[in-house]
Design a protein around this motif. Structure first.
Motif, short mmCIF file in Angstrom:
data_model
loop_
_atom_site.label_atom_id
_atom_site.label_comp_id
_atom_site.label_asym_id
_atom_site.label_seq_id
_atom_site.Cartn_x
_atom_site.Cartn_y
_atom_site.Cartn_z
N LYS A 7 -41.11 -13.49 38.38
CA LYS A 7 -42.24 -14.14 37.99
C LYS A 7 -43.04 -15.04 38.99
CE LYS A 7 -44.20 -17.57 34.52
NZ LYS A 7 -43.59 -18.51 33.76
N ALA A 8 -42.14 -15.95 39.74
CA ALA A 8 -42.46 -16.86 40.89
C ALA A 8 -43.08 -15.90 41.94
CB ALA A 8 -41.33 -17.56 41.33
N LEU A 9 -42.41 -14.61 42.39
CA LEU A 9 -43.05 -13.56 43.37
C LEU A 9 -44.28 -13.33 42.92
CD1 LEU A 9 -39.45 -12.30 44.71
CD2 LEU A 9 -41.17 -13.83 45.93
N GLY A 10 -44.57 -13.03 41.77
CA GLY A 10 -45.40 -12.37 41.05
C GLY A 10 -46.81 -13.44 41.26
N ILE A 11 -46.64 -14.49 40.78
CA ILE A 11 -47.68 -15.63 41.18
C ILE A 11 -48.00 -15.61 42.51
CG2 ILE A 11 -48.24 -18.10 40.90
CD1 ILE A 11 -46.31 -18.14 38.40
N LEU B 217 -42.17 -8.14 34.68
CA LEU B 217 -41.54 -6.95 34.02
C LEU B 217 -40.18 -6.57 35.05
CD1 LEU B 217 -42.19 -4.63 32.17
CD2 LEU B 217 -43.61 -3.49 33.99
N SER B 218 -40.39 -6.83 36.12
CA SER B 218 -39.31 -6.54 37.09
C SER B 218 -37.99 -7.58 36.80
CB SER B 218 -39.57 -6.64 38.65
OG SER B 218 -39.85 -7.91 39.19
N ASP B 219 -38.31 -8.84 36.27
CA ASP B 219 -37.01 -9.61 36.03
C ASP B 219 -36.20 -9.00 34.66
OD1 ASP B 219 -37.64 -11.45 37.81
OD2 ASP B 219 -38.77 -12.71 36.39
N ARG B 220 -36.97 -8.23 33.92
CA ARG B 220 -36.66 -7.74 32.72
C ARG B 220 -36.15 -6.20 32.64
NH1 ARG B 220 -41.76 -9.78 29.08
NH2 ARG B 220 -41.36 -11.99 29.55
N PRO C 6 -36.39 -2.97 38.79
CA PRO C 6 -37.61 -3.27 39.79
C PRO C 6 -37.90 -1.80 40.61
CG PRO C 6 -35.91 -4.98 40.20
CD PRO C 6 -35.26 -3.97 39.13
N ARG C 7 -36.91 -0.90 40.76
CA ARG C 7 -37.20 0.22 41.46
C ARG C 7 -38.23 1.11 40.70
NH1 ARG C 7 -33.61 5.38 41.16
NH2 ARG C 7 -32.54 5.01 39.02
N ILE C 8 -37.78 1.21 39.18
CA ILE C 8 -38.64 2.02 38.18
C ILE C 8 -40.24 1.44 38.16
CG2 ILE C 8 -38.92 2.75 35.83
CD1 ILE C 8 -36.58 3.79 37.50
N VAL C 9 -40.42 -0.07 38.21
CA VAL C 9 -41.56 -0.61 38.10
C VAL C 9 -42.50 -0.29 39.53
CG1 VAL C 9 -43.04 -2.57 37.92
CG2 VAL C 9 -40.81 -2.27 36.66
N SER D 191 -46.09 -4.20 44.31
CA SER D 191 -45.75 -5.01 45.44
C SER D 191 -44.68 -6.31 44.78
CB SER D 191 -47.27 -5.97 45.90
OG SER D 191 -47.02 -6.69 46.94
N SER D 192 -45.03 -6.84 43.66
CA SER D 192 -44.24 -7.91 43.30
C SER D 192 -42.92 -7.45 42.91
CB SER D 192 -44.55 -8.37 41.89
OG SER D 192 -46.03 -9.04 42.18
#
Length: 461
Positions: free
Chosen positions: A138-142, A322-325, A328-331, A373-374
Motif C-alpha cells: 500500500k505504501a509503495l502504491g501511494i 492487491l499485492s499485499d493480499r 505479487p508476481r501474478i499481479v 509497477s507497485s
C-alpha cells in the motif's frame, strides 16, 4: 506524550509524505522541462545537441550515482543521504533557475541529477524500512501514484508556468517544494536506518560502475553511428569488469549473491528493465504522431496523453494493496500482459485511427503499468534483507533509467532506418508512420518476453 504505537504511525505517515513529495518532484521536473525546452533554446541560442543535454545530463548523472549512493546510504544512514540529496536537489534547482549561460544550466542540471540519485536510492528504502511487510504494498502504491501524478501534472503545470512566468519559474517551484520536504523530514522524520553500518564502501567498484553505465546509455542514444557502437562496447566491457570485480570484493558495491542466489530479486529487476524499455518512448512517439498526423497543438496532444499517467496514478495504490493480499508476481504479470496488448494495438495505428481508440489504448496502458509497477517494486524490496534496502532501491532505479534510455535508443534506431536524418515534414509522414508502427511492434514483442521474466521470479508467499 505519544504512545509508541502512535509515534510509529506518525513516523510511517511522515516517511510516506516525504517520499511521495520527492517521488513527485523528479518526474514532474523532467516532464515540465520538456515543455520548456523551446523557451530555453531561444534564450541561450542552443543548438539541438546542447538542448538534448538539458535532459540527458540529468539522466546520466542520476544513473551514474544511483547504486553507489544506495550502498552509501546502507552504510552511513538512509535518512542522512536522503536529506543530503533533497537539499542538493533544491539547491541546484535554484541554481538552474538563476543560470545565465548554457554551461551553467547544464552544470546545474548535472548536479541536480546527483541529488536525484540520492533520493532515488533511499526514498523507497526508507519506506520499506518503516512499513512492515503486510503494509508495504500500500505504501509503495501511494509512492508510485506520486510518481505518475508528477508525470501527469508536469506538462500541464509546466506549460502554464512557462506561458505566464517563463521557464525559470519551473525550477523555482521545484525549489520551494524540495525545501518543504527538507523541513518536514528534519522536523518530523525520526530515527535512522543503516543496517550495513560496519561494512566498507567499494570505491573501485563505484568508479568502474560510474563510467560503464553512462557509456552504455550514451551509446544507445547515439546509434546507429559507429561512435554509438563503440560506446556500447566500452560500456558492456566495463560492466563485465564491474561484475568480475564485485564477485571478488570483500565489501562489494552490489552483492552479486542478490542476483545469483535470489531468483525473485533477479527476475523482478529484469522485468522492470524490460517494462521500461518497452514503454518509456510511448509518450514521445504518440506526441509526434498526434501533432504531425492528427494536426493537434502541443497543448491538445498533452491533454490527450495525460490519460495514461492519470490512470497509473489512480490505480497504483489499488495495485499495491492487491499485492499485499495476493502473489505479487501474478499481479505484476497481468499488468505486463495488459501493457503488451496495448503496445500491440498501437502497432496498428493509422492516420485515420479515431481519438477514442487512442484514448482507450492509453487507459489500457495506464492500467497495465499500474498493475505491474507497485507489485514489482514490492517484490524487489521484499526479496532482500534490511541491510540491502538501499542497494535494492538503487538497483531498481537503475533498471528504470537504463530501460528509459534503451527505449529511446530503439526509437532512434528505427527512425534512422525508416526516415533518415531529415525533418519530419508532410513528405515523410508515410515513412514516419511506418517507423512508429515498427517501434510499437518491437516494444510489444519485448514486453511479451517480460511476461515470462515476471512469472519466472517464483512464488513469494
Amino acid at each position: 506524550m505519544q504512545h509508541p504505537t502512535q509515534k510509529n504511525e506518525t513516523s510511517k505517515k511522515v516517511a510516506s509524505a516525504v517520499a511521495a513529495v520527492s517521488s513527485f518532484l523528479t518526474p514532474f521536473t523532467g516532464a515540465a522541462i520538456n515543455i520548456a525546452l523551446p523557451a530555453i533554446q531561444r534564450e541561450f541560442a542552443m543548438n539541438a545537441l546542447l538542448l538534448g543535454w538539458v535532459s540527458a545530463s540529468f539522466l546520466l548523472s542520476s544513473a551514474m550515482f544511483l547504486v553507489p549512493f544506495g550502498r552509501i546510504a546502507d552504510i552511513y544512514g538512509r535518512k542522512r543521504i536522503f536529506l543530503t540529496g533533497i537539499t542538493l536537489f533544491a539547491l541546484f534547482s535554484l541554481l538552474s533557475a538563476l543560470a545565465n549561460s548554457t554551461l551553467t544550466l547544464l552544470a546545474a542540471r548535472l548536479l541536480q541529477g546527483v541529488g536525484a540519485a540520492m533520493i532515488f536510492g533511499t526514498g523507497v528504502a526508507i519506506l520499506t524500512s518503516v512499513y512492515p511487510p503486510q503494509e508495504r504494498g500500500k505504501a509503495l502504491g501511494i509512492n508510485v501514484a506520486a510518481v505518475y501524478t508528477g508525470l501527469s501534472l508536469g506538462p500541464v503545470l509546466g506549460g502554464i508556468l512557462v506561458h505566464q512566468f517563463g521557464w525559470r519559474s519551473i525550477f523555482l517551484a521545484v525549489t520551494l517544494l524540495s525545501a518543504g520536504a527538507v523541513i518536514l523530514a528534519l522536523w518530523k522524520l525520526k530515527g535512522e536506518w543503516a543496517e550495513a553500518r560496519d561494512e566498507k564502501f567499494d570505491l573501485p567498484g563505484a568508479f568502474i560502475y560510474a563510467l560503464s553505465l553512462p557509456a552504455l546509455m550514451y551509446g544507445f542514444s547515439a546509434l546507429p553511428a559507429v561512435a554509438g557502437m563503440l560506446f556500447i562496447a566500452a560500456g558492456v566491457l566495463g560492466l563485465i569488469l564491474f561484475v568480475r570485480w564485485e564477485l571478488r570484493a570483500q565489501s562489494p558495491l552490489l552483492n552479486m549473491a542478490l542476483f545469483r542466489k535470489n531468483t525473485v530479486f533477479t527476475f523482478s529487476n529484469l522485468a522492470a528493465l524490460i517494462n521500461y524499455s518497452a514503454t518509456f518512448a510511448v509518450g514521445f512517439l504518440l506526441s509526434l504522431y498526434l501533432q504531425y498526423l492528427k494536426g493537434l497543438t502541443a497543448q491538445a496532444a498533452g491533454a490527450t496523453l495525460v490519460w495514461q499517467p492519470a490512470v497509473m496514478a489512480l490505480c497504483s495504490p489499488f495495485a499495491g494493496r492487491l499485492s499485499d493480499r495476493t502473489e505479487p508476481r501474478i499481479v505484476a504479470s497481468v499488468g505486463m500482459l495488459l501493457t503488451t496488448c496495448g503496445l500491440l494495438l498501437l502497432a496498428f495505428l493509422s492516420a485515420g485511427t479515431p481519438f477514442w481508440a487512442i484514448i482507450a489504448v492509453l487507459i489500457l496502458l495506464g492500467l497495465g503499468f499500474a498493475l505491474f509497477s507497485s507489485p514489482n517494486t514490492n517484490a524487489v524490496m521484499s526479496a532482500v534483507e534490511k541491510r540491502y534496502y538501499g542497494v535494492a532501491s538503487g538497483t531498481l532505479g537503475t533498471m528504470r533509467l537504463t530501460g528509459q534510455m534503451f527505449s529511446m535508443g530503439i526509437t532512434m534506431l528505427v527512425f534512422a532506418l525508416y526516415i533518415g536524418k531529415v525533418q519530419i515534414t508532410s513528405a515523410y509522414y508515410a515513412p514516419f508512420l511506418a517507423a512508429v508502427k515498427s517501434a510499437f511492434l518491437i516494444f510489444a514483442v519485448l514486453c511479451a518476453g517480460g511476461i515470462f521474466a515476471s512469472l519466472a521470479r517464483g512464488k513469494m508467499r
